[in-house]
Design a protein around this motif. Structure first.
Motif, PDB file in Angstrom:
ATOM      1  N   ALA A  12      -3.741  13.576   2.948  1.00 27.60           N
ATOM      2  CA  ALA A  12      -2.950  13.567   1.712  1.00 27.60           C
ATOM      3  C   ALA A  12      -1.609  12.865   1.890  1.00 27.60           C
ATOM      4  CB  ALA A  12      -2.715  14.999   1.251  1.00 27.60           C
ATOM      5  N   HIS A  13      -1.435  12.131   2.971  1.00 22.85           N
ATOM      6  CA  HIS A  13      -0.140  11.535   3.276  1.00 22.85           C
ATOM      7  C   HIS A  13      -0.020  10.078   2.860  1.00 22.85           C
ATOM      8  CE1 HIS A  13       0.942  15.166   5.360  1.00 22.85           C
ATOM      9  NE2 HIS A  13      -0.205  15.106   5.989  1.00 22.85           N
ATOM     10  N   GLY A  14      -1.007   9.539   2.184  1.00 20.19           N
ATOM     11  CA  GLY A  14      -0.955   8.154   1.727  1.00 20.19           C
ATOM     12  C   GLY A  14      -0.242   8.039   0.393  1.00 20.19           C
ATOM     13  N   THR A  15       0.025   6.808   0.018  1.00 23.38           N
ATOM     14  CA  THR A  15       0.662   6.499  -1.254  1.00 23.38           C
ATOM     15  C   THR A  15      -0.295   5.637  -2.071  1.00 23.38           C
ATOM     16  OG1 THR A  15       2.819   6.459  -0.169  1.00 23.38           O
ATOM     17  CG2 THR A  15       2.671   5.389  -2.309  1.00 23.38           C
ATOM     18  N   LEU A  16      -0.370   5.893  -3.351  1.00 15.66           N
ATOM     19  CA  LEU A  16      -1.181   5.067  -4.241  1.00 15.66           C
ATOM     20  C   LEU A  16      -0.319   3.930  -4.762  1.00 15.66           C
ATOM     21  CD1 LEU A  16      -2.973   7.846  -6.305  1.00 15.66           C
ATOM     22  CD2 LEU A  16      -3.872   6.563  -4.353  1.00 15.66           C
ATOM     23  N   ALA A  17      -0.892   2.727  -4.791  1.00 10.98           N
ATOM     24  CA  ALA A  17      -0.143   1.563  -5.272  1.00 10.98           C
ATOM     25  C   ALA A  17      -1.087   0.611  -5.973  1.00 10.98           C
ATOM     26  CB  ALA A  17       0.538   0.863  -4.094  1.00 10.98           C
ATOM     27  N   LYS A  18      -0.504  -0.219  -6.832  1.00 12.92           N
ATOM     28  CA  LYS A  18      -1.247  -1.276  -7.499  1.00 12.92           C
ATOM     29  C   LYS A  18      -0.599  -2.598  -7.130  1.00 12.92           C
ATOM     30  CE  LYS A  18      -2.594   1.439 -11.532  1.00 12.92           C
ATOM     31  NZ  LYS A  18      -2.467   1.589 -12.988  1.00 12.92           N
ATOM     32  N   GLY A  19      -1.407  -3.625  -7.089  1.00 13.53           N
ATOM     33  CA  GLY A  19      -0.879  -4.950  -6.820  1.00 13.53           C
ATOM     34  C   GLY A  19      -1.902  -6.005  -7.139  1.00 13.53           C
ATOM     35  N   HIS A  20      -1.538  -6.933  -8.003  1.00 14.26           N
ATOM     36  CA  HIS A  20      -2.361  -8.098  -8.328  1.00 14.26           C
ATOM     37  C   HIS A  20      -3.756  -7.702  -8.824  1.00 14.26           C
ATOM     38  CE1 HIS A  20      -2.279 -12.406  -8.305  1.00 14.26           C
ATOM     39  NE2 HIS A  20      -3.502 -12.441  -7.850  1.00 14.26           N
ATOM     40  N   GLY A  21      -3.823  -6.619  -9.583  1.00 18.27           N
ATOM     41  CA  GLY A  21      -5.093  -6.185 -10.160  1.00 18.27           C
ATOM     42  C   GLY A  21      -5.919  -5.276  -9.268  1.00 18.27           C
ATOM     43  N   TYR A  22      -5.439  -4.981  -8.079  1.00 17.81           N
ATOM     44  CA  TYR A  22      -6.141  -4.093  -7.154  1.00 17.81           C
ATOM     45  C   TYR A  22      -5.443  -2.733  -7.108  1.00 17.81           C
ATOM     46  CZ  TYR A  22      -8.234  -8.394  -5.306  1.00 17.81           C
ATOM     47  OH  TYR A  22      -8.895  -9.576  -5.166  1.00 17.81           O
ATOM     48  N   SER A  23      -6.205  -1.705  -6.738  1.00 21.31           N
ATOM     49  CA  SER A  23      -5.647  -0.375  -6.498  1.00 21.31           C
ATOM     50  C   SER A  23      -5.747  -0.115  -5.003  1.00 21.31           C
ATOM     51  CB  SER A  23      -6.440   0.686  -7.263  1.00 21.31           C
ATOM     52  OG  SER A  23      -6.400   0.424  -8.641  1.00 21.31           O
ATOM     53  N   PHE A  24      -4.644   0.375  -4.397  1.00 19.83           N
ATOM     54  CA  PHE A  24      -4.568   0.536  -2.955  1.00 19.83           C
ATOM     55  C   PHE A  24      -4.218   1.963  -2.557  1.00 19.83           C
ATOM     56  CE2 PHE A  24      -3.567  -3.900  -3.659  1.00 19.83           C
ATOM     57  CZ  PHE A  24      -4.212  -4.552  -2.632  1.00 19.83           C
ATOM     58  N   LEU A  25      -4.687   2.358  -1.384  1.00 25.75           N
ATOM     59  CA  LEU A  25      -4.216   3.536  -0.678  1.00 25.75           C
ATOM     60  C   LEU A  25      -3.406   2.984   0.489  1.00 25.75           C
ATOM     61  CD1 LEU A  25      -4.206   6.597  -0.314  1.00 25.75           C
ATOM     62  CD2 LEU A  25      -6.323   6.374   1.000  1.00 25.75           C
ATOM     63  N   VAL A  26      -2.130   3.350   0.570  1.00 22.56           N
ATOM     64  CA  VAL A  26      -1.213   2.760   1.537  1.00 22.56           C
ATOM     65  C   VAL A  26      -0.680   3.835   2.475  1.00 22.56           C
ATOM     66  CG1 VAL A  26       0.934   1.444   1.815  1.00 22.56           C
ATOM     67  CG2 VAL A  26      -0.509   1.059  -0.196  1.00 22.56           C
ATOM     68  N   SER A  27      -0.672   3.508   3.766  1.00 20.71           N
ATOM     69  CA  SER A  27      -0.061   4.382   4.760  1.00 20.71           C
ATOM     70  C   SER A  27       0.341   3.537   5.954  1.00 20.71           C
ATOM     71  CB  SER A  27      -1.032   5.471   5.210  1.00 20.71           C
ATOM     72  OG  SER A  27      -0.424   6.302   6.181  1.00 20.71           O
ATOM     73  N   GLY A  28       1.585   3.695   6.395  1.00 23.36           N
ATOM     74  CA  GLY A  28       2.061   2.927   7.545  1.00 23.36           C
ATOM     75  C   GLY A  28       1.989   1.447   7.265  1.00 23.36           C
ATOM     76  N   ASN A  29       1.273   0.721   8.104  1.00 21.85           N
ATOM     77  CA  ASN A  29       1.189  -0.728   7.952  1.00 21.85           C
ATOM     78  C   ASN A  29      -0.136  -1.189   7.346  1.00 21.85           C
ATOM     79  OD1 ASN A  29      -0.278   0.010  10.204  1.00 21.85           O
ATOM     80  ND2 ASN A  29       0.210  -1.837  11.343  1.00 21.85           N
ATOM     81  N   VAL A  30      -0.893  -0.275   6.746  1.00 20.55           N
ATOM     82  CA  VAL A  30      -2.205  -0.610   6.175  1.00 20.55           C
ATOM     83  C   VAL A  30      -2.238  -0.281   4.683  1.00 20.55           C
ATOM     84  CG1 VAL A  30      -4.681  -0.113   6.252  1.00 20.55           C
ATOM     85  CG2 VAL A  30      -3.366  -0.186   8.387  1.00 20.55           C
ATOM     86  N   ALA A  31      -2.770  -1.237   3.919  1.00 21.99           N
ATOM     87  CA  ALA A  31      -3.017  -1.033   2.487  1.00 21.99           C
ATOM     88  C   ALA A  31      -4.491  -1.318   2.259  1.00 21.99           C
ATOM     89  CB  ALA A  31      -2.146  -1.961   1.652  1.00 21.99           C
ATOM     90  N   ALA A  32      -5.276  -0.297   1.978  1.00 23.34           N
ATOM     91  CA  ALA A  32      -6.721  -0.445   1.786  1.00 23.34           C
ATOM     92  C   ALA A  32      -7.045  -0.413   0.300  1.00 23.34           C
ATOM     93  CB  ALA A  32      -7.480   0.666   2.503  1.00 23.34           C
ATOM     94  N   VAL A  33      -7.842  -1.380  -0.138  1.00 21.52           N
ATOM     95  CA  VAL A  33      -8.293  -1.389  -1.528  1.00 21.52           C
ATOM     96  C   VAL A  33      -9.179  -0.166  -1.747  1.00 21.52           C
ATOM     97  CG1 VAL A  33      -9.716  -2.600  -3.219  1.00 21.52           C
ATOM     98  CG2 VAL A  33      -8.146  -3.893  -1.777  1.00 21.52           C
ATOM     99  N   ILE A  34      -8.905   0.556  -2.817  1.00 18.55           N
ATOM    100  CA  ILE A  34      -9.719   1.732  -3.148  1.00 18.55           C
ATOM    101  C   ILE A  34     -11.006   1.237  -3.789  1.00 18.55           C
ATOM    102  CG2 ILE A  34      -9.853   3.876  -4.464  1.00 18.55           C
ATOM    103  CD1 ILE A  34      -6.757   3.969  -4.327  1.00 18.55           C
TER     104      ILE A  34
END
Length: 146
Positions: A12-34
């Motif tokens: 539960a420690h990730g952050t949700l983000a959007k960018g350029h039409g994608y939805s991401f789960l972000v933590s540390g140095n990794v942003a994974a497309v959901i």
């Protein structure tokens, strides 16, 4: 990119983000497309637009084959040799190198392709890899924690 492995690792420690039409789960140095199968679970409507990710994709061109990178070498930063001290170095066809943590490297799958890139952030150059699988963006791995 192994999304489920990434999601389990950060809990539960990730952050949700959007960018350029994608939805991401972000933590540390990794942003994974959901992936589509998980979008309902993550309530992505609560996510904020992340300017950093938008900048990455504004500069990204999947047809620029000179930025396709391959694993070139691994280095150990500390004499104790723990897996946390290992950095994986990817190099593109222009000679640009991007170093990522061994932990982030563990999220890559054999069929993933990576492209190098860099952007300016707070007067500093930030290097990253864009991860592609089957012609789709699946994540971004930054050289350092943003």
């Amino acid at each position: 990119m192994k999304f489920e492995k990434f999601a389990k690792k950060i809990g539960a420690h990730g952050t949700l983000a959007k960018g350029h039409g994608y939805s991401f789960l972000v933590s540390g140095n990794v942003a994974a497309v959901i992936p589509d199968f998980a979008l309902n679970f993550y309530q992505i409507t609560k996510a904020d637009e992340l300017t950093l990710l938008s900048e990455v994709f504004d500069n990204f061109d999947v047809d620029d084959l000179s930025k396709v990178a391959e694993l070139n070498r691994a280095i150990v930063l500390e004499a104790d040799g723990s897996s946390n001290a290992i950095r994986r170095i990817f190099q593109d066809h222009n000679g640009k190198e991007v170093s990522i943590s061994n932990e982030a490297f563990g999220l890559l799958e054999k069929q993933d392709h990576v492209f190098t890139g860099s952007i300016e952030l707070n007067e500093k150059t930030v290097n990253y890899l864009v991860v592609i699988k089957n012609q789709d963006v699946v994540g971004v791995i930054f050289q350092e924690i943003i």
